[in-house]
Design an enzyme around this catalytic site. Structure first.
Site, PDB file in Angstrom:
ATOM      1  N   SER A 102       0.945  -1.007  -0.214  1.00  0.00           N
ATOM      2  CA  SER A 102      -0.033  -0.044   0.063  1.00  0.00           C
ATOM      3  C   SER A 102       0.989   1.215   0.123  1.00  0.00           C
ATOM      4  O   SER A 102       2.149   1.121   0.593  1.00  0.00           O
ATOM      5  CB  SER A 102      -0.885   0.036   1.407  1.00  0.00           C
ATOM      6  OG  SER A 102      -1.470   1.360   1.520  1.00  0.00           O
TER       7      SER A 102
ATOM      8  N   TYR B  44      -1.791  -0.500  10.423  1.00  0.00           N
ATOM      9  CA  TYR B  44      -1.947  -0.788   9.100  1.00  0.00           C
ATOM     10  C   TYR B  44      -0.726  -0.333   8.033  1.00  0.00           C
ATOM     11  O   TYR B  44      -0.192  -1.041   7.486  1.00  0.00           O
ATOM     12  CB  TYR B  44      -3.205  -0.311   8.511  1.00  0.00           C
ATOM     13  CG  TYR B  44      -3.341  -0.523   6.951  1.00  0.00           C
ATOM     14  CD1 TYR B  44      -4.140  -1.560   6.642  1.00  0.00           C
ATOM     15  CD2 TYR B  44      -3.287   0.311   6.057  1.00  0.00           C
ATOM     16  CE1 TYR B  44      -4.515  -1.823   5.313  1.00  0.00           C
ATOM     17  CE2 TYR B  44      -3.291   0.081   4.863  1.00  0.00           C
ATOM     18  CZ  TYR B  44      -4.059  -1.004   4.316  1.00  0.00           C
ATOM     19  OH  TYR B  44      -4.257  -1.276   3.003  1.00  0.00           O
TER      20      TYR B  44
HETATM   21  P1  NAP Z   1     -11.751  -5.569   0.513  1.00  0.00           P
HETATM   22  O1  NAP Z   1     -12.787  -5.329  -0.631  1.00  0.00           O
HETATM   23  O2  NAP Z   1     -12.303  -5.681   1.892  1.00  0.00           O
HETATM   24  O3  NAP Z   1     -11.513  -7.168   0.034  1.00  0.00           O
HETATM   25  C1  NAP Z   1     -10.359  -7.948   0.923  1.00  0.00           C
HETATM   26  C2  NAP Z   1     -10.979  -9.305   1.160  1.00  0.00           C
HETATM   27  O4  NAP Z   1     -10.070 -10.113   1.978  1.00  0.00           O
HETATM   28  C3  NAP Z   1     -12.205  -9.700   1.867  1.00  0.00           C
HETATM   29  O5  NAP Z   1     -12.982 -10.518   1.341  1.00  0.00           O
HETATM   30  C4  NAP Z   1     -11.938  -9.943   3.166  1.00  0.00           C
HETATM   31  O6  NAP Z   1     -12.906 -10.787   3.840  1.00  0.00           O
HETATM   32  C5  NAP Z   1     -10.666 -11.058   2.959  1.00  0.00           C
HETATM   33  N1  NAP Z   1      -9.841 -11.162   4.097  1.00  0.00           N
HETATM   34  C6  NAP Z   1      -9.775 -10.388   5.272  1.00  0.00           C
HETATM   35  N2  NAP Z   1      -8.986 -10.959   5.892  1.00  0.00           N
HETATM   36  C7  NAP Z   1      -8.829 -12.208   5.640  1.00  0.00           C
HETATM   37  C8  NAP Z   1      -8.054 -13.717   5.967  1.00  0.00           C
HETATM   38  N3  NAP Z   1      -7.584 -13.461   7.466  1.00  0.00           N
HETATM   39  N4  NAP Z   1      -8.330 -14.774   5.260  1.00  0.00           N
HETATM   40  C9  NAP Z   1      -8.944 -14.516   4.152  1.00  0.00           C
HETATM   41  N5  NAP Z   1      -9.410 -13.431   3.876  1.00  0.00           N
HETATM   42  C10 NAP Z   1      -9.561 -12.352   4.295  1.00  0.00           C
HETATM   43  O7  NAP Z   1     -10.307  -4.762   0.505  1.00  0.00           O
HETATM   44  P2  NAP Z   1      -9.559  -4.379  -0.731  1.00  0.00           P
HETATM   45  O8  NAP Z   1      -9.784  -2.863  -0.863  1.00  0.00           O
HETATM   46  O9  NAP Z   1      -9.978  -5.034  -2.018  1.00  0.00           O
HETATM   47  O10 NAP Z   1      -8.148  -4.811  -0.235  1.00  0.00           O
HETATM   48  C11 NAP Z   1      -7.340  -5.814  -0.807  1.00  0.00           C
HETATM   49  C12 NAP Z   1      -5.839  -5.517  -0.445  1.00  0.00           C
HETATM   50  O11 NAP Z   1      -5.781  -4.177  -1.097  1.00  0.00           O
HETATM   51  C13 NAP Z   1      -5.637  -5.310   0.844  1.00  0.00           C
HETATM   52  O12 NAP Z   1      -4.174  -6.044   1.317  1.00  0.00           O
HETATM   53  C14 NAP Z   1      -5.786  -3.972   1.021  1.00  0.00           C
HETATM   54  O13 NAP Z   1      -4.872  -3.684   2.583  1.00  0.00           O
HETATM   55  C15 NAP Z   1      -4.975  -3.608   0.001  1.00  0.00           C
HETATM   56  N6  NAP Z   1      -5.099  -2.056  -0.275  1.00  0.00           N
HETATM   57  C16 NAP Z   1      -6.256  -1.436  -0.526  1.00  0.00           C
HETATM   58  C17 NAP Z   1      -6.520  -0.177  -0.686  1.00  0.00           C
HETATM   59  C18 NAP Z   1      -7.722   0.491  -0.960  1.00  0.00           C
HETATM   60  O14 NAP Z   1      -7.911   1.723  -1.054  1.00  0.00           O
HETATM   61  N7  NAP Z   1      -8.802  -0.404  -1.120  1.00  0.00           N
HETATM   62  C19 NAP Z   1      -5.443   0.682  -0.858  1.00  0.00           C
HETATM   63  C20 NAP Z   1      -4.248   0.028  -0.580  1.00  0.00           C
HETATM   64  C21 NAP Z   1      -3.800  -1.261  -0.209  1.00  0.00           C
HETATM   65  P3  NAP Z   1     -13.805  -9.979   4.980  1.00  0.00           P
HETATM   66  O15 NAP Z   1     -14.570  -9.037   4.517  1.00  0.00           O
HETATM   67  O16 NAP Z   1     -14.461 -11.280   5.683  1.00  0.00           O
HETATM   68  O17 NAP Z   1     -12.657  -9.358   5.944  1.00  0.00           O
END
Ligand code: NAP
Length: 273
Positions: free
Chosen positions: A140, A153
Site C-alpha cells: 500500500s 496498518y
Molecule cells: P476488500 O474489498 O475488503 O477485500 C479484501 C478481502 O480479503 C475481503 O473479502 C476479506 O474478507 C478478505 N480477508 C480479510 N482477512 C482475511 C483472512 N484472514 N483470510 C482470508 N481472507 C481475508 O479490500 P480491498 O480494498 O480489495 O483490499 C485488498 C488489499 O488491498 C488489502 O490487502 C488492502 O490492504 C490493500 N489495499 C487496499 C487499498 C484500497 O484503497 N482499497 C489501498 C491500498 C491497499 P472479510 O470482508 O471477511 O474481511
C-alpha cells in the site's frame, strides 16, 4: 490468446474488491484460479459465474494449516502454481498510539505480515520444484508514507513491502520472482460486505476523484492490471519491485493544487510588502 494462457494462480482475498477484479481479469486472460477468502458465499458465487477454471477454497490466510491446505488444493487441482497473489487484508484502527487495542493490533499485523509470510513459505517449495513462479504481495502507499491515522496498518504494509524484497533476494536464483503492488486510494468496500460494500465503494469513487494528479478514482481493475503484468512473462526481469498504483498520489501535488498553493503564497507575500 490470453496473457496468462496455461497458467494457474492462487488469489487471496479474492471474493471481493481488488482480489475479485484480479480473479476476473486472470480468468479472462486464460488462467485457472483458486480463490481464497473468508467470505464463502461471495467467493463460491464468483466461481460459479466464472466457470470450472475458477475454484473457491475457504481460507483464513493468518492460519498456517489453512494456507498449507490452500497451496495443496491448487497443486492437486491444476498440477502447478504459476502465481500466488497474497492480497487479503483488513483495515487498521484509528485513534493514535495511546488508544491502540493490542488484540486488534495483532490481528492487523497478522492479516498483512503473517499472511504474506505464510503464503510465500508454503508456495516456495512447489515453485522451486517447478523452477518458476511469480509471487505478488499487496502492499500500500501507506506502507511507503507514514499514515498516523492507521498506524498499525501503515506499519504492517511497510513490513509487507520489505519482506517482499527480502524474499525476492532469496528466491530469484530458483526462477521465482517476488514483487509487491502498492495501491493508492481505490474504491472498494474494504471492511464491509454485500450491499454495504457496494455503497462504500460508490462513496469512495466520488471522494477519490480529486485526491491525486489523475483526476478520477482508483478502481480495483487498476490494481488487477498491475498484478496481471507481474504474473505474466512480460515482467520476467522484474524482481523485488514495489509497483505503485496510485494515480500519482505520493508523487506530489497536482498541477492545479500546486498553482493554487503558489498563488496563495504569492498573495500573502504581496500583502506583507
Ligand atoms: P476488500 O474489498 O475488503 O477485500 C479484501 C478481502 O480479503 C475481503 O473479502 C476479506 O474478507 C478478505 N480477508 C480479510 N482477512 C482475511 C483472512 N484472514 N483470510 C482470508 N481472507 C481475508 O479490500 P480491498 O480494498 O480489495 O483490499 C485488498 C488489499 O488491498 C488489502 O490487502 C488492502 O490492504 C490493500 N489495499 C487496499 C487499498 C484500497 O484503497 N482499497 C489501498 C491500498 C491497499 P472479510 O470482508 O471477511 O474481511
Amino acid at each position: 490468446m490470453g496473457r496468462l494462457d496455461g497458467k494457474a494462480a492462487v488469489i487471496t482475498g479474492g471474493s471481493q474488491g481488488i482480489g475479485r477484479a484480479t480473479v476476473e481479469l486472470f480468468i479472462a486472460e486464460g488462467a485457472k484460479v483458486v480463490v481464497a477468502d473468508l467470505l464463502a458465499s461471495e467467493g463460491e458465487a464468483l466461481c460459479d459465474r466464472l466457470g470450472p477454471d475458477c475454484v473457491f477454497c475457504k481460507t483464513d490466510v493468518t492460519v498456517e494449516d489453512q494456507v498449507r491446505n490452500l497451496i495443496e488444493v491448487a497443486v492437486k487441482r491444476f498440477g502447478r502454481i504459476d502465481c500466488l497473489f497474497n492480497n487479503a487484508g483488513i483495515l487498521g484502527q484509528t485513534g493514535g498510539i495511546e488508544s491502540m487495542e493490542v488484540d486488534r493490533f495483532d490481528r492487523v499485523m497478522a492479516s498483512h505480515g503473517r499472511s504474506v509470510m505464510l503464503g510465500m513459505k508454503h508456495v516456495a517449495p512447489y515453485m522451486k520444484q517447478q523452477g518458476f513462479g511469480s509471487i505478488i504481495n499487496t502492499g500500500s502507499i501507506s506502507g511507503i508514507q507514514a499514515v498516523s491515522a492507521y498506524m498499525d496498518y501503515s506499519a504492517a504494509k511497510a513490513a509487507v513491502i520489505h519482506l517482499t524484497k527480502c524474499v525476492a533476494m532469496e528466491l530469484g536464483e530458483f526462477g521465482i520472482r517476488v514483487n509487491s503492488v502498492s495501491p493508492g486510494q481505490i474504491a472498494t468496500g474494504m471492511g464491509k460486505t454485500g450491499p454495504d460494500a457496494l455503497e462504500k465503494a460508490a462513496v469512495l469513487r466520488e471522494l477519490n476523484k480529486t485526491r491525486q494528479p489523475i483526476p478520477r478514482s482508483g478502481m480495483p481493475e487498476d490494481v488487477a492490471f498491475a498484478a496481471l503484468y507481474l504474473a505474466s512473462d512480460e515482467s520476467s526481469f522484474v524482481n523485488g519491485h514495489d509497483l505503485v498504483v496510485d494515480g500519482g498520489l505520493i508523487g506530489g501535488s497536482s498541477w492545479t493544487e500546486r498553482q493554487r498553493m503558489s498563488a496563495s503564497v504569492h498573495g500573502a507575500l504581496q500583502r506583507q510588502a
